[in-house]
Design a protein around this motif. Structure first.
Motif, short mmCIF file in Angstrom:
data_model
loop_
_atom_site.label_atom_id
_atom_site.label_comp_id
_atom_site.label_asym_id
_atom_site.label_seq_id
_atom_site.Cartn_x
_atom_site.Cartn_y
_atom_site.Cartn_z
N SER A 51 0.85 -1.19 0.00
CA SER A 51 0.00 0.00 0.00
C SER A 51 0.89 1.23 0.00
O SER A 51 2.01 1.21 0.51
CB SER A 51 -0.94 0.01 1.21
OG SER A 51 -0.20 0.08 2.42
N THR A 89 -11.80 0.30 -8.12
CA THR A 89 -11.27 -1.06 -8.04
C THR A 89 -10.96 -1.55 -9.45
O THR A 89 -11.79 -1.42 -10.34
CB THR A 89 -12.28 -2.01 -7.37
OG1 THR A 89 -12.66 -1.48 -6.10
CG2 THR A 89 -11.67 -3.39 -7.17
N ARG A 101 2.82 -5.42 -11.82
CA ARG A 101 1.48 -4.95 -11.46
C ARG A 101 1.56 -3.67 -10.63
O ARG A 101 0.75 -2.76 -10.79
CB ARG A 101 0.73 -6.06 -10.70
CG ARG A 101 0.19 -7.16 -11.62
CD ARG A 101 -0.71 -8.11 -10.85
NE ARG A 101 0.07 -9.05 -10.05
CZ ARG A 101 0.43 -10.27 -10.44
NH1 ARG A 101 0.07 -10.70 -11.65
NH2 ARG A 101 1.11 -11.06 -9.65
N GLY A 102 2.54 -3.61 -9.74
CA GLY A 102 2.71 -2.40 -8.94
C GLY A 102 3.06 -1.20 -9.78
O GLY A 102 2.51 -0.11 -9.60
N VAL A 105 -0.13 -0.03 -11.81
CA VAL A 105 -1.09 0.73 -11.02
C VAL A 105 -0.55 2.12 -10.70
O VAL A 105 -1.26 3.12 -10.79
CB VAL A 105 -1.44 -0.03 -9.72
CG1 VAL A 105 -2.32 0.83 -8.82
CG2 VAL A 105 -2.15 -1.33 -10.05
N VAL A 122 -3.48 3.73 -2.32
CA VAL A 122 -3.50 2.55 -3.19
C VAL A 122 -3.13 1.30 -2.39
O VAL A 122 -2.14 1.29 -1.66
CB VAL A 122 -2.51 2.72 -4.36
CG1 VAL A 122 -2.57 1.50 -5.28
CG2 VAL A 122 -2.79 4.00 -5.12
N LEU A 124 -2.67 -2.95 -3.10
CA LEU A 124 -2.67 -4.08 -4.01
C LEU A 124 -3.00 -5.35 -3.23
O LEU A 124 -2.37 -5.63 -2.21
CB LEU A 124 -1.31 -4.24 -4.69
CG LEU A 124 -1.10 -3.49 -6.01
CD1 LEU A 124 -1.28 -2.00 -5.80
CD2 LEU A 124 0.25 -3.79 -6.61
N HIS A 125 -3.99 -6.09 -3.72
CA HIS A 125 -4.46 -7.29 -3.03
C HIS A 125 -4.15 -8.54 -3.85
O HIS A 125 -4.27 -8.54 -5.08
CB HIS A 125 -5.97 -7.23 -2.81
CG HIS A 125 -6.37 -6.24 -1.75
ND1 HIS A 125 -7.59 -6.28 -1.13
CD2 HIS A 125 -5.70 -5.20 -1.19
CE1 HIS A 125 -7.67 -5.30 -0.24
NE2 HIS A 125 -6.53 -4.61 -0.27
N HIS A 136 -5.89 -11.04 -9.03
CA HIS A 136 -5.10 -9.92 -8.51
C HIS A 136 -5.89 -8.64 -8.76
O HIS A 136 -6.46 -8.45 -9.83
CB HIS A 136 -3.75 -9.84 -9.21
CG HIS A 136 -2.89 -11.04 -8.99
ND1 HIS A 136 -2.02 -11.15 -7.93
CD2 HIS A 136 -2.77 -12.20 -9.69
CE1 HIS A 136 -1.40 -12.31 -7.99
NE2 HIS A 136 -1.84 -12.97 -9.04
N HIS A 137 -5.92 -7.73 -7.77
CA HIS A 137 -6.68 -6.49 -7.95
C HIS A 137 -6.13 -5.39 -7.06
O HIS A 137 -5.32 -5.64 -6.16
CB HIS A 137 -8.16 -6.73 -7.66
CG HIS A 137 -8.44 -7.29 -6.29
ND1 HIS A 137 -8.25 -8.62 -5.97
CD2 HIS A 137 -8.88 -6.70 -5.14
CE1 HIS A 137 -8.56 -8.83 -4.71
NE2 HIS A 137 -8.95 -7.67 -4.17
N ALA A 138 -6.56 -4.19 -7.34
CA ALA A 138 -6.12 -3.03 -6.56
C ALA A 138 -7.33 -2.20 -6.16
O ALA A 138 -8.28 -2.03 -6.94
CB ALA A 138 -5.16 -2.17 -7.38
N HIS A 139 -7.28 -1.67 -4.94
CA HIS A 139 -8.27 -0.72 -4.44
C HIS A 139 -7.60 0.65 -4.35
O HIS A 139 -6.52 0.78 -3.77
CB HIS A 139 -8.78 -1.14 -3.06
CG HIS A 139 -9.58 -2.40 -3.07
ND1 HIS A 139 -10.93 -2.44 -3.34
CD2 HIS A 139 -9.19 -3.69 -2.86
CE1 HIS A 139 -11.34 -3.69 -3.28
NE2 HIS A 139 -10.31 -4.47 -2.99
#
Length: 340
Positions: A51, A89, A101-102, A105, A122, A124-125, A136-139
């Motif tokens: 995060s 999301t 991925r990081g 985003v 941010v 990352l989950h 894999h997803h990001a909030h």
């Protein structure tokens, strides 16, 4: 293959939500809510890979701290129905590694939100232990007020426009696809509706027919079949929370039913692609054998008979293609009887 998901929702006080609680949950931290006098402790939560907070130029250093940031948001909003934050999301391509991925985003958030004046929190989950391991997803939690040297200022209503939302949706697809192209992924994502994508495939199929490229036309037809479905429903955060706790919900049942239909479509498409590849492999083998026979016939032969040999070979190839096409059509008709 990578999937497209981009959703944007408001975190509002009118629905009983707290920006502090949402931030603590998304980032698996313990944060005290000064307005409510509560402590939100999610420090034992698993699945949060990383995060960070991204801020526009000129933001006070104090707002780089998560607890200070979201308590300041709660303090500046006086209304009981205040819109506290926007949450975006996004699904992250499973074909990328964690570092990629990081970076993806971060570059998108900077360009779409921070450069526009928003502070972005941010998280990352990782995929859940029992769910799809590609999930894999990001909030991304976003502030709704402009920021100045002394802190938050007025609301920027332009950030609520439908046009800007569509721009964000397209921008996310562009950013993700740029990373997918770098690793030479087989497919890219598309932010348009399934119906729009399907119509495009059917138009391209007709164009392929017109130029005589039957192989491309068949592949485009299969891709159109894959898109002939309803999108997965968004069942809402409350239902997801209950499902994670093992409580089955009606909304969750609808999602599982839709996911089952999607799996059926993917199985159908996989079978069609296998038949498609097998069909053209057979045609290619017959053509190669026919050309070999032609070469043998020409070796030391009287060229006056060339036309007769060539006509024979072409008739053989056409017969092989008709046989293979008939087999493919029977397979497609049979599969189309399967419920999509």
């Amino acid at each position: 293959m990578a999937i497209y998901h981009f959703s944007a929702k408001m975190i509002s006080r009118s629905t009983g939500r707290s920006a502090v609680a949402a931030a603590a949950y998304r980032t698996a931290e313990r944060i005290e809510d000064h307005r409510q006098g509560l402590e939100h402790d999610y420090s034992n939560r698993t699945g949060v890979l990383s995060s960070e907070i991204l801020v526009p130029e000129g933001t006070p250093d104090s707002l780089r701290d998560r607890a200070t940031l979201w308590n300041a948001v709660e303090a500046v909003e006086r209304r009981k129905d205040a819109q506290l934050a926007r949450e975006v999301t996004v699904a992250l391509p499973h074909e990328l590694d964690d570092a990629q991925r990081g970076e993806l985003v971060r570059s998108f958030v900077q360009a779409a939100f921070v450069d526009r004046g928003m502070i972005a929190d941010v998280a990352l989950h990782a995929p859940g232990k029992e769910g799809d391991q590609r999930n894999h997803h990001a909030h991304i939690m976003l502030t709704t007020r402009s920021i100045g040297a002394d802190g938050f200022e007025g609301k920027d209503r332009s950030w609520n426009s439908k046009e800007l939302l569509e721009d964000w949706r397209g921008s996310w697809a562009d950013h993700a696809n740029s990373y997918l192209r770098e690793i030479e992924a087989a497919r890219e994502i598309d932010h348009r509706s399934l119906e729009a994508q399907r119509d495009e495939k059917l138009d391209l199929k007709e164009q392929a027919h017109e130029r005589g490229d039957e192989k491309a036309a068949h592949e485009l037809e299969i891709e159109a079949v894959e898109l002939d479905r309803d999108p997965l429903p968004d069942i809402g955060w409350k239902a997801w929370g209950m499902e994670r706790r093992g409580i089955q919900t009606a909304a969750g049942d609808l999602w599982r039913e839709a996911r089952g239909r999607l799996d059926d479509v993917r199985e159908l498409v996989s079978g069609l692609r296998e038949r498609f590849a097998d069909t053209y492999a057979k045609v290619r083998d017959v053509a190669e054998q026919s050309l070999g026979g032609l070469a043998e016939a020409l070796r030391g032969a009287d060229f006056s008979g060339l036309k007769e040999v060539n006509d024979y070979v072409r008739n053989e190839e056409r017969e092989a293609e008709r046989s293979a096409e008939k087999e493919r059509d029977i397979g497609i008709d049979r599969e189309r009887g399967h419920s999509l």
